[in-house]
Scaffold this motif. Sequence first.
Motif, PDB file in Angstrom:
ATOM      1  N   TYR A   1     -13.387  12.870  -8.421  1.00 30.23           N
ATOM      2  CA  TYR A   1     -13.973  12.629  -9.736  1.00 30.23           C
ATOM      3  C   TYR A   1     -13.611  13.802 -10.633  1.00 30.23           C
ATOM      4  N   ARG A   2     -12.698  13.601 -11.575  1.00 27.15           N
ATOM      5  CA  ARG A   2     -12.253  14.707 -12.409  1.00 27.15           C
ATOM      6  C   ARG A   2     -11.655  14.228 -13.722  1.00 27.15           C
ATOM      7  N   ALA A   3     -11.722  15.099 -14.724  1.00 28.05           N
ATOM      8  CA  ALA A   3     -11.089  14.860 -16.016  1.00 28.05           C
ATOM      9  C   ALA A   3     -10.047  15.950 -16.211  1.00 28.05           C
ATOM     10  N   LEU A   4      -8.844  15.575 -16.597  1.00 23.74           N
ATOM     11  CA  LEU A   4      -7.780  16.561 -16.693  1.00 23.74           C
ATOM     12  C   LEU A   4      -6.794  16.238 -17.797  1.00 23.74           C
ATOM     13  N   ASP A   5      -6.018  17.253 -18.123  1.00 29.63           N
ATOM     14  CA  ASP A   5      -4.995  17.113 -19.144  1.00 29.63           C
ATOM     15  C   ASP A   5      -3.809  16.341 -18.568  1.00 29.63           C
ATOM     16  N   ARG A   6      -3.430  15.255 -19.218  1.00 30.16           N
ATOM     17  CA  ARG A   6      -2.333  14.418 -18.722  1.00 30.16           C
ATOM     18  C   ARG A   6      -1.014  15.183 -18.700  1.00 30.16           C
ATOM     19  N   GLU A   7      -0.777  16.036 -19.688  1.00 26.66           N
ATOM     20  CA  GLU A   7       0.469  16.801 -19.728  1.00 26.66           C
ATOM     21  C   GLU A   7       0.573  17.726 -18.523  1.00 26.66           C
ATOM     22  N   MET A   8      -0.541  18.343 -18.149  1.00 26.18           N
ATOM     23  CA  MET A   8      -0.553  19.194 -16.963  1.00 26.18           C
ATOM     24  C   MET A   8      -0.263  18.365 -15.718  1.00 26.18           C
ATOM     25  N   ALA A   9      -0.914  17.203 -15.623  1.00 26.54           N
ATOM     26  CA  ALA A   9      -0.721  16.339 -14.463  1.00 26.54           C
ATOM     27  C   ALA A   9       0.733  15.882 -14.347  1.00 26.54           C
ATOM     28  N   LEU A  10       1.350  15.534 -15.462  1.00 26.97           N
ATOM     29  CA  LEU A  10       2.744  15.096 -15.435  1.00 26.97           C
ATOM     30  C   LEU A  10       3.665  16.205 -14.952  1.00 26.97           C
ATOM     31  N   ARG A  11       3.344  17.432 -15.311  1.00 27.22           N
ATOM     32  CA  ARG A  11       4.172  18.562 -14.873  1.00 27.22           C
ATOM     33  C   ARG A  11       4.155  18.713 -13.352  1.00 27.22           C
ATOM     34  N   PHE A  12       2.998  18.440 -12.748  1.00 28.82           N
ATOM     35  CA  PHE A  12       2.853  18.651 -11.316  1.00 28.82           C
ATOM     36  C   PHE A  12       3.179  17.421 -10.467  1.00 28.82           C
ATOM     37  N   LEU A  13       3.440  16.279 -11.085  1.00 26.08           N
ATOM     38  CA  LEU A  13       3.679  15.059 -10.319  1.00 26.08           C
ATOM     39  C   LEU A  13       4.771  15.185  -9.252  1.00 26.08           C
ATOM     40  N   PRO A  14       5.888  15.890  -9.528  1.00 27.16           N
ATOM     41  CA  PRO A  14       6.945  15.975  -8.501  1.00 27.16           C
ATOM     42  C   PRO A  14       6.506  16.617  -7.189  1.00 27.16           C
TER      43      PRO A  14
ATOM     44  N   ASN B   1       0.827  -1.202   0.000  1.00 26.21           N
ATOM     45  CA  ASN B   1       0.000   0.000   0.000  1.00 26.21           C
ATOM     46  C   ASN B   1       0.867   1.260   0.000  1.00 26.21           C
ATOM     47  N   LYS B   2       0.725   2.079  -1.036  1.00 23.02           N
ATOM     48  CA  LYS B   2       1.531   3.293  -1.170  1.00 23.02           C
ATOM     49  C   LYS B   2       0.706   4.565  -0.960  1.00 23.02           C
ATOM     50  N   GLY B   3      -0.605   4.473  -1.110  1.00 22.67           N
ATOM     51  CA  GLY B   3      -1.440   5.645  -0.905  1.00 22.67           C
ATOM     52  C   GLY B   3      -2.251   6.013  -2.139  1.00 22.67           C
ATOM     53  N   TYR B   4      -3.319   6.765  -1.886  1.00 26.47           N
ATOM     54  CA  TYR B   4      -4.240   7.188  -2.949  1.00 26.47           C
ATOM     55  C   TYR B   4      -3.515   8.000  -4.023  1.00 26.47           C
ATOM     56  N   GLY B   5      -2.732   8.972  -3.592  1.00 20.97           N
ATOM     57  CA  GLY B   5      -2.018   9.809  -4.545  1.00 20.97           C
ATOM     58  C   GLY B   5      -1.003   9.016  -5.352  1.00 20.97           C
ATOM     59  N   ALA B   6      -0.316   8.084  -4.697  1.00 20.39           N
ATOM     60  CA  ALA B   6       0.664   7.253  -5.393  1.00 20.39           C
ATOM     61  C   ALA B   6      -0.014   6.415  -6.473  1.00 20.39           C
ATOM     62  N   SER B   7      -1.229   5.946  -6.195  1.00 17.90           N
ATOM     63  CA  SER B   7      -1.973   5.170  -7.184  1.00 17.90           C
ATOM     64  C   SER B   7      -2.325   6.023  -8.396  1.00 17.90           C
ATOM     65  N   LEU B   8      -2.733   7.267  -8.156  1.00 18.69           N
ATOM     66  CA  LEU B   8      -3.043   8.157  -9.272  1.00 18.69           C
ATOM     67  C   LEU B   8      -1.792   8.460 -10.093  1.00 18.69           C
ATOM     68  N   LYS B   9      -0.668   8.632  -9.418  1.00 18.55           N
ATOM     69  CA  LYS B   9       0.591   8.876 -10.133  1.00 18.55           C
ATOM     70  C   LYS B   9       0.914   7.705 -11.056  1.00 18.55           C
ATOM     71  N   THR B  10       0.751   6.486 -10.544  1.00 21.61           N
ATOM     72  CA  THR B  10       1.011   5.297 -11.361  1.00 21.61           C
ATOM     73  C   THR B  10       0.094   5.272 -12.576  1.00 21.61           C
ATOM     74  N   GLY B  11      -1.183   5.590 -12.366  1.00 15.65           N
ATOM     75  CA  GLY B  11      -2.139   5.597 -13.464  1.00 15.65           C
ATOM     76  C   GLY B  11      -1.831   6.664 -14.498  1.00 15.65           C
ATOM     77  N   ILE B  12      -1.436   7.849 -14.039  1.00 14.95           N
ATOM     78  CA  ILE B  12      -1.106   8.949 -14.953  1.00 14.95           C
ATOM     79  C   ILE B  12       0.094   8.589 -15.819  1.00 14.95           C
ATOM     80  N   ARG B  13       1.102   8.018 -15.186  1.00 15.78           N
ATOM     81  CA  ARG B  13       2.311   7.656 -15.941  1.00 15.78           C
ATOM     82  C   ARG B  13       2.023   6.566 -16.969  1.00 15.78           C
TER      83      ARG B  13
END
Length: 291
Positions: free
Chosen positions: A155-168, A69-81
Amino acid sequence: MKSIVESVSIVIPAYQESAAIGYVVSAVLKVAASLSCEYEVIVVDDGSSDGTGDKARKAGAYVLTHPYNKGYGASLKTGIRFASNRTVIFLDADGQHDPDDIPHLLAERIGFDMVVGARKGMAGSPLWRQPGKLFLKWLVNNLTGHSIPDFNSGYRALDREMALRFLPIMPNGFSFSTTSTIAAFKGGYLVQYLPIQVAKRIGTSTVTAADGFRTIMLIIRLVTLFAPLRVFLPISMLTFFIGLIFTVNGYVFAGEASVKGLIALLAAVQFFLFGIMVDQVVAVRRGEVIQ
Protein backbone atom coordinates in the motif's frame (compact mmCIF):
# COMPACT_ATOMS: atom_id res chain seq x y z
CA MET A 1 2.82 17.25 -16.59
CA LYS A 2 0.12 17.39 -13.95
CA SER A 3 1.06 18.39 -10.42
CA ILE A 4 1.65 15.88 -7.64
CA VAL A 5 -1.88 15.73 -6.19
CA GLU A 6 -3.87 17.30 -9.01
CA SER A 7 -4.64 13.81 -10.24
CA VAL A 8 -3.99 10.24 -9.18
CA SER A 9 -3.86 6.79 -10.75
CA ILE A 10 -4.88 3.95 -8.43
CA VAL A 11 -3.45 0.61 -9.53
CA ILE A 12 -4.77 -2.67 -8.12
CA PRO A 13 -2.87 -5.83 -9.12
CA ALA A 14 -5.15 -8.87 -8.95
CA TYR A 15 -4.76 -12.61 -9.41
CA GLN A 16 -7.60 -14.99 -8.57
CA GLU A 17 -9.30 -12.34 -6.41
CA SER A 18 -12.90 -12.72 -7.62
CA ALA A 19 -14.14 -12.98 -4.02
CA ALA A 20 -12.89 -9.51 -3.10
CA ILE A 21 -12.21 -7.45 -6.21
CA GLY A 22 -15.77 -6.13 -6.68
CA TYR A 23 -15.93 -4.86 -3.11
CA VAL A 24 -12.43 -3.38 -3.27
CA VAL A 25 -13.03 -1.51 -6.54
CA SER A 26 -16.36 -0.13 -5.33
CA ALA A 27 -14.80 1.08 -2.08
CA VAL A 28 -11.85 2.65 -3.90
CA LEU A 29 -14.11 4.43 -6.38
CA LYS A 30 -16.22 5.83 -3.55
CA VAL A 31 -13.14 7.29 -1.84
CA ALA A 32 -11.63 8.50 -5.13
CA ALA A 33 -14.81 10.40 -5.97
CA SER A 34 -14.39 12.40 -2.76
CA LEU A 35 -10.83 13.52 -3.52
CA SER A 36 -11.82 16.59 -5.56
CA CYS A 37 -9.22 15.74 -8.20
CA GLU A 38 -8.93 13.74 -11.39
CA TYR A 39 -8.52 10.02 -10.84
CA GLU A 40 -8.47 6.67 -12.57
CA VAL A 41 -8.79 3.19 -11.07
CA ILE A 42 -6.86 0.51 -12.92
CA VAL A 43 -7.10 -3.19 -12.16
CA VAL A 44 -4.40 -5.37 -13.67
CA ASP A 45 -5.83 -8.88 -14.02
CA ASP A 46 -2.75 -11.10 -13.95
CA GLY A 47 -4.09 -14.04 -15.94
CA SER A 48 -6.87 -14.96 -13.51
CA SER A 49 -9.19 -17.84 -14.40
CA ASP A 50 -11.93 -17.09 -11.84
CA GLY A 51 -13.54 -14.04 -13.45
CA THR A 52 -11.54 -11.46 -11.50
CA GLY A 53 -11.27 -9.13 -14.49
CA ASP A 54 -14.99 -9.28 -15.32
CA LYS A 55 -16.00 -8.46 -11.75
CA ALA A 56 -13.53 -5.56 -11.59
CA ARG A 57 -14.90 -4.19 -14.86
CA LYS A 58 -18.50 -4.45 -13.67
CA ALA A 59 -17.54 -2.62 -10.48
CA GLY A 60 -16.29 0.32 -12.56
CA ALA A 61 -12.54 -0.15 -12.90
CA TYR A 62 -10.53 0.03 -16.11
CA VAL A 63 -9.12 -3.47 -16.51
CA LEU A 64 -5.81 -4.43 -18.10
CA THR A 65 -5.43 -8.17 -18.68
CA HIS A 66 -2.33 -10.33 -18.85
CA PRO A 67 -2.85 -13.39 -21.08
CA TYR A 68 -1.14 -15.51 -18.42
CA ASN A 69 0.12 -15.12 -14.87
CA LYS A 70 3.27 -12.96 -14.91
CA GLY A 71 3.60 -12.02 -11.24
CA TYR A 72 2.76 -9.28 -8.76
CA GLY A 73 5.63 -7.05 -9.82
CA ALA A 74 4.84 -7.49 -13.51
CA SER A 75 1.27 -6.36 -12.81
CA LEU A 76 2.51 -3.21 -11.09
CA LYS A 77 4.83 -2.51 -14.02
CA THR A 78 1.89 -2.76 -16.42
CA GLY A 79 -0.14 -0.39 -14.26
CA ILE A 80 2.70 2.13 -13.95
CA ARG A 81 3.27 2.21 -17.69
CA PHE A 82 -0.45 2.65 -18.42
CA ALA A 83 -1.12 5.24 -15.69
CA SER A 84 -1.57 8.79 -16.97
CA ASN A 85 -1.07 10.71 -13.71
CA ARG A 86 2.07 11.70 -11.83
CA THR A 87 1.04 10.14 -8.51
CA VAL A 88 0.35 6.40 -8.52
CA ILE A 89 -1.20 4.53 -5.61
CA PHE A 90 -0.87 0.76 -5.20
CA LEU A 91 -3.15 -1.30 -3.01
CA ASP A 92 -3.93 -5.00 -2.80
CA ALA A 93 -7.04 -6.62 -4.25
CA ASP A 94 -7.73 -8.91 -1.29
CA GLY A 95 -9.50 -6.39 0.95
CA GLN A 96 -6.71 -5.99 3.51
CA HIS A 97 -6.06 -2.34 2.69
CA ASP A 98 -8.55 0.31 3.72
CA PRO A 99 -9.31 2.71 0.83
CA ASP A 100 -10.08 5.42 3.41
CA ASP A 101 -6.30 5.72 3.88
CA ILE A 102 -5.88 7.01 0.31
CA PRO A 103 -6.44 10.71 1.23
CA HIS A 104 -3.87 10.38 4.04
CA LEU A 105 -1.28 8.93 1.67
CA LEU A 106 -1.91 11.75 -0.80
CA ALA A 107 -1.59 14.39 1.93
CA GLU A 108 1.88 13.10 2.81
CA ARG A 109 2.80 12.69 -0.86
CA ILE A 110 3.04 16.49 -1.27
CA GLY A 111 6.41 16.51 0.51
CA PHE A 112 7.71 13.04 -0.35
CA ASP A 113 8.51 10.98 -3.44
CA MET A 114 7.01 7.85 -1.92
CA VAL A 115 4.61 7.34 0.98
CA VAL A 116 4.23 3.81 2.33
CA GLY A 117 1.43 2.48 4.50
CA ALA A 118 3.22 0.87 7.44
CA ARG A 119 1.47 -2.08 9.08
CA LYS A 120 1.89 -2.63 12.79
CA GLY A 121 4.33 -5.46 13.54
CA MET A 122 3.59 -8.52 11.39
CA ALA A 123 -0.06 -7.68 10.75
CA GLY A 124 -1.46 -9.60 7.82
CA SER A 125 1.51 -11.97 7.65
CA PRO A 126 1.20 -15.74 8.26
CA LEU A 127 3.18 -17.10 11.21
CA TRP A 128 5.42 -19.30 9.02
CA ARG A 129 6.59 -16.27 7.02
CA GLN A 130 7.52 -14.09 9.98
CA PRO A 131 11.10 -15.36 10.65
CA GLY A 132 12.06 -14.69 7.03
CA LYS A 133 10.47 -11.25 7.18
CA LEU A 134 12.37 -10.38 10.34
CA PHE A 135 15.66 -11.29 8.70
CA LEU A 136 14.73 -9.38 5.54
CA LYS A 137 13.84 -6.35 7.66
CA TRP A 138 17.26 -6.46 9.29
CA LEU A 139 18.92 -6.78 5.88
CA VAL A 140 16.92 -3.93 4.32
CA ASN A 141 17.67 -1.64 7.28
CA ASN A 142 21.37 -2.34 6.84
CA LEU A 143 21.33 -1.85 3.07
CA THR A 144 19.51 1.48 3.29
CA GLY A 145 20.96 2.82 6.55
CA HIS A 146 17.43 3.62 7.72
CA SER A 147 15.10 2.08 10.27
CA ILE A 148 12.20 0.97 8.08
CA PRO A 149 8.95 0.03 9.85
CA ASP A 150 7.48 -1.91 6.89
CA PHE A 151 9.75 -2.70 3.96
CA ASN A 152 7.34 -4.69 1.78
CA SER A 153 3.96 -3.08 2.26
CA GLY A 154 1.93 -3.14 -0.94
CA TYR A 155 0.00 0.00 0.00
CA ARG A 156 1.89 3.07 -1.20
CA ALA A 157 1.69 6.33 -3.13
CA LEU A 158 4.66 7.26 -5.27
CA ASP A 159 5.97 9.44 -8.02
CA ARG A 160 5.39 7.78 -11.40
CA GLU A 161 8.54 9.32 -12.89
CA MET A 162 10.62 7.77 -10.11
CA ALA A 163 8.92 4.41 -10.62
CA LEU A 164 9.56 4.49 -14.37
CA ARG A 165 13.24 5.13 -13.75
CA PHE A 166 13.54 2.02 -11.60
CA LEU A 167 11.39 -0.33 -13.71
CA PRO A 168 14.38 -1.99 -15.48
CA ILE A 169 15.70 -3.32 -12.16
CA MET A 170 12.34 -4.18 -10.62
CA PRO A 171 11.47 -7.92 -10.33
CA ASN A 172 8.24 -9.44 -11.63
CA GLY A 173 7.43 -11.22 -8.37
CA PHE A 174 6.38 -10.29 -4.85
CA SER A 175 9.77 -8.73 -4.10
CA PHE A 176 8.82 -5.66 -6.16
CA SER A 177 7.78 -3.79 -3.00
CA THR A 178 11.01 -4.54 -1.13
CA THR A 179 13.23 -3.73 -4.10
CA SER A 180 11.43 -0.45 -4.82
CA THR A 181 11.81 0.59 -1.18
CA ILE A 182 15.58 0.08 -1.25
CA ALA A 183 15.88 1.67 -4.70
CA ALA A 184 14.11 4.81 -3.49
CA PHE A 185 16.37 5.17 -0.45
CA LYS A 186 19.56 4.39 -2.39
CA GLY A 187 18.50 6.79 -5.13
CA GLY A 188 18.25 9.65 -2.66
CA TYR A 189 14.47 10.02 -2.86
CA LEU A 190 12.33 11.12 0.07
CA VAL A 191 10.33 8.30 1.66
CA GLN A 192 7.67 8.67 4.34
CA TYR A 193 5.84 6.00 6.38
CA LEU A 194 2.23 6.32 7.45
CA PRO A 195 0.76 3.92 10.06
CA ILE A 196 -2.20 1.92 8.74
CA GLN A 197 -4.46 -0.87 9.91
CA VAL A 198 -5.04 -3.96 7.79
CA ALA A 199 -8.03 -6.27 7.76
CA LYS A 200 -8.15 -10.01 7.26
CA ARG A 201 -7.90 -10.86 3.58
CA ILE A 202 -10.94 -11.98 1.62
CA GLY A 203 -10.50 -15.25 -0.23
CA THR A 204 -7.46 -17.54 -0.34
CA SER A 205 -3.88 -16.35 -0.56
CA THR A 206 -1.83 -17.36 -3.61
CA VAL A 207 1.42 -17.22 -1.61
CA THR A 208 2.87 -20.69 -0.98
CA ALA A 209 5.72 -22.26 0.97
CA ALA A 210 7.79 -22.12 -2.21
CA ASP A 211 8.10 -18.39 -1.57
CA GLY A 212 10.58 -19.28 1.17
CA PHE A 213 13.10 -20.17 -1.54
CA ARG A 214 12.20 -16.97 -3.38
CA THR A 215 12.94 -15.07 -0.16
CA ILE A 216 16.47 -16.52 -0.10
CA MET A 217 16.96 -15.52 -3.74
CA LEU A 218 15.60 -12.07 -2.93
CA ILE A 219 18.23 -11.62 -0.20
CA ILE A 220 21.00 -12.57 -2.62
CA ARG A 221 19.54 -10.30 -5.30
CA LEU A 222 19.22 -7.30 -2.99
CA VAL A 223 22.77 -7.57 -1.70
CA THR A 224 24.18 -8.04 -5.19
CA LEU A 225 22.15 -5.21 -6.68
CA PHE A 226 22.48 -2.57 -3.98
CA ALA A 227 25.55 -3.37 -1.87
CA PRO A 228 27.99 -5.78 -3.58
CA LEU A 229 30.97 -4.32 -1.69
CA ARG A 230 29.37 -5.38 1.58
CA VAL A 231 29.87 -8.94 0.36
CA PHE A 232 33.19 -8.74 -1.44
CA LEU A 233 35.04 -6.47 1.00
CA PRO A 234 34.60 -8.76 4.04
CA ILE A 235 35.59 -11.77 1.92
CA SER A 236 38.64 -9.87 0.64
CA MET A 237 39.67 -8.79 4.14
CA LEU A 238 39.23 -12.27 5.57
CA THR A 239 41.24 -13.82 2.75
CA PHE A 240 43.94 -11.15 3.18
CA PHE A 241 44.37 -11.85 6.90
CA ILE A 242 44.48 -15.59 6.28
CA GLY A 243 47.17 -15.04 3.65
CA LEU A 244 49.05 -12.72 5.99
CA ILE A 245 49.03 -15.31 8.76
CA PHE A 246 50.34 -18.03 6.44
CA THR A 247 53.00 -15.68 5.03
CA VAL A 248 54.28 -14.53 8.43
CA ASN A 249 54.21 -18.09 9.74
CA GLY A 250 56.24 -19.23 6.71
CA TYR A 251 58.97 -16.61 7.26
CA VAL A 252 59.14 -17.25 11.00
CA PHE A 253 59.30 -21.04 10.92
CA ALA A 254 60.64 -21.86 7.44
CA GLY A 255 62.49 -18.70 6.47
CA GLU A 256 60.55 -18.34 3.21
CA ALA A 257 57.17 -17.23 1.97
CA SER A 258 54.30 -19.70 2.19
CA VAL A 259 52.76 -20.70 -1.13
CA LYS A 260 49.37 -20.88 0.60
CA GLY A 261 49.88 -17.38 1.95
CA LEU A 262 50.78 -15.94 -1.46
CA ILE A 263 47.76 -17.60 -3.08
CA ALA A 264 45.48 -16.22 -0.38
CA LEU A 265 46.94 -12.70 -0.74
CA LEU A 266 46.45 -12.79 -4.51
CA ALA A 267 42.90 -14.05 -4.01
CA ALA A 268 42.22 -11.16 -1.61
CA VAL A 269 43.31 -8.66 -4.26
CA GLN A 270 41.12 -10.38 -6.85
CA PHE A 271 38.08 -10.37 -4.54
CA PHE A 272 38.60 -6.64 -3.90
CA LEU A 273 38.98 -5.71 -7.57
CA PHE A 274 36.03 -7.90 -8.57
CA GLY A 275 33.90 -6.24 -5.89
CA ILE A 276 34.83 -2.78 -7.22
CA MET A 277 33.93 -3.85 -10.75
CA VAL A 278 30.56 -5.31 -9.72
CA ASP A 279 29.77 -2.20 -7.67
CA GLN A 280 30.41 0.02 -10.71
CA VAL A 281 28.33 -2.21 -13.00
CA VAL A 282 25.28 -2.22 -10.70
CA ALA A 283 25.63 1.54 -10.16
CA VAL A 284 25.41 2.06 -13.93
CA ARG A 285 22.47 -0.32 -14.11
CA ARG A 286 20.64 1.66 -11.44
CA GLY A 287 21.31 4.84 -13.40
CA GLU A 288 23.62 6.34 -10.79
CA VAL A 289 26.43 8.76 -11.63
CA ILE A 290 29.80 7.23 -10.81
CA GLN A 291 32.07 9.68 -8.99
